[in-house]
Design an enzyme around this catalytic site. Sequence first.
Site, short mmCIF file in Angstrom:
data_model
loop_
_atom_site.label_atom_id
_atom_site.label_comp_id
_atom_site.label_asym_id
_atom_site.label_seq_id
_atom_site.Cartn_x
_atom_site.Cartn_y
_atom_site.Cartn_z
N ARG A 29 0.83 -1.21 0.00
CA ARG A 29 0.00 0.00 0.00
C ARG A 29 0.87 1.26 0.00
O ARG A 29 1.87 1.33 0.73
CB ARG A 29 -0.93 0.00 1.22
CG ARG A 29 -1.97 -1.10 1.12
CD ARG A 29 -3.09 -0.99 2.13
NE ARG A 29 -3.89 -2.20 2.10
CZ ARG A 29 -4.83 -2.47 1.19
NH1 ARG A 29 -5.11 -1.58 0.24
NH2 ARG A 29 -5.49 -3.61 1.21
N ASP A 30 0.46 2.22 -0.83
CA ASP A 30 1.17 3.50 -0.89
C ASP A 30 1.03 4.22 0.45
O ASP A 30 -0.04 4.25 1.05
CB ASP A 30 0.60 4.36 -2.03
CG ASP A 30 1.52 5.51 -2.40
OD1 ASP A 30 2.06 5.52 -3.51
OD2 ASP A 30 1.71 6.42 -1.55
N ILE A 31 2.12 4.81 0.92
CA ILE A 31 2.14 5.48 2.22
C ILE A 31 1.32 6.77 2.21
O ILE A 31 0.88 7.25 3.25
CB ILE A 31 3.59 5.75 2.66
CG1 ILE A 31 3.69 5.89 4.17
CG2 ILE A 31 4.19 6.95 1.93
CD1 ILE A 31 5.12 5.83 4.70
N ASN A 85 4.58 6.39 -13.67
CA ASN A 85 5.21 7.69 -13.88
C ASN A 85 6.67 7.48 -14.28
O ASN A 85 7.37 6.67 -13.68
CB ASN A 85 5.15 8.52 -12.59
CG ASN A 85 3.72 8.84 -12.18
OD1 ASN A 85 2.86 9.08 -13.02
ND2 ASN A 85 3.46 8.82 -10.88
N HIS A 98 7.67 1.21 -10.59
CA HIS A 98 6.47 0.77 -9.87
C HIS A 98 5.23 1.11 -10.68
O HIS A 98 5.17 2.15 -11.34
CB HIS A 98 6.40 1.41 -8.48
CG HIS A 98 6.63 2.89 -8.47
ND1 HIS A 98 7.88 3.46 -8.56
CD2 HIS A 98 5.76 3.92 -8.39
CE1 HIS A 98 7.77 4.78 -8.53
NE2 HIS A 98 6.49 5.08 -8.44
N HIS A 100 1.38 2.02 -10.21
CA HIS A 100 0.34 2.44 -9.26
C HIS A 100 -0.97 1.76 -9.65
O HIS A 100 -1.35 1.78 -10.83
CB HIS A 100 0.10 3.96 -9.34
CG HIS A 100 1.25 4.81 -8.91
ND1 HIS A 100 1.29 5.44 -7.69
CD2 HIS A 100 2.38 5.18 -9.56
CE1 HIS A 100 2.41 6.16 -7.59
NE2 HIS A 100 3.08 6.03 -8.72
P1 AMP Z 1 6.11 8.15 -8.11
O1 AMP Z 1 5.81 9.61 -7.97
O2 AMP Z 1 5.39 7.51 -9.28
O3 AMP Z 1 7.59 7.87 -8.10
O4 AMP Z 1 5.46 7.45 -6.85
C1 AMP Z 1 6.16 7.15 -5.70
C2 AMP Z 1 5.14 6.71 -4.69
O5 AMP Z 1 5.82 6.07 -3.62
C3 AMP Z 1 4.33 7.86 -4.09
O6 AMP Z 1 2.95 7.65 -4.35
C4 AMP Z 1 4.66 7.79 -2.60
O7 AMP Z 1 3.57 8.10 -1.78
C5 AMP Z 1 5.10 6.34 -2.46
N1 AMP Z 1 5.98 6.09 -1.33
C6 AMP Z 1 7.09 6.77 -0.97
N2 AMP Z 1 7.63 6.24 0.14
C7 AMP Z 1 6.87 5.17 0.48
C8 AMP Z 1 6.91 4.20 1.52
N3 AMP Z 1 7.85 4.23 2.47
N4 AMP Z 1 5.95 3.25 1.57
C9 AMP Z 1 4.97 3.22 0.63
N5 AMP Z 1 4.88 4.10 -0.40
C10 AMP Z 1 5.81 5.06 -0.47
#
Ligand code: AMP
Length: 112
Positions: A29-31, A85, A98, A100
Amino acid sequence: MTDCLFCKMAAGDIQPDIVHEDQEILAFRDINPRAPVHILIIPKTHVPTLNDLDDVQMAGRLLLTAAELAKQQGLAEDGYRTVINCNAHGGQEVFHLHVHLLGGRQLTWPPG
Ligand code: AMP
Ligand code: ZN
């Protein structure tokens, strides 16, 4: 890669909220969720961006895992969005590839 956040998760050094794990893929899950369901699906190996992905099987696995998780999370019928992205104009912040998976509400289009 030792200084990569998502590599640390793949190695088990940092524990995210995991929703799926197999030999090659981790999903958690995204933080900072942008929708009621916001899951990130990553290859366990370090691939910085979509530009660097040359493994056709991994590309397929990432996408099919997203679809499978969408079903598991009850999103499939109403619908959902998958997003990758890439680099600055794509808004990429974490440089470990990753996907989403976003759902659970009406998403708007076009994205910002
Ligand atoms: P992006 O902008 O596509 O690189 O997305 C990076 C995603 O990683 C963002 O939606 C952040 O909220 C997520 N993220 C960053 N750190 C963590 C973490 N420790 N655990 C879960 N998700 C994270
Ligand atoms: Zn990495």
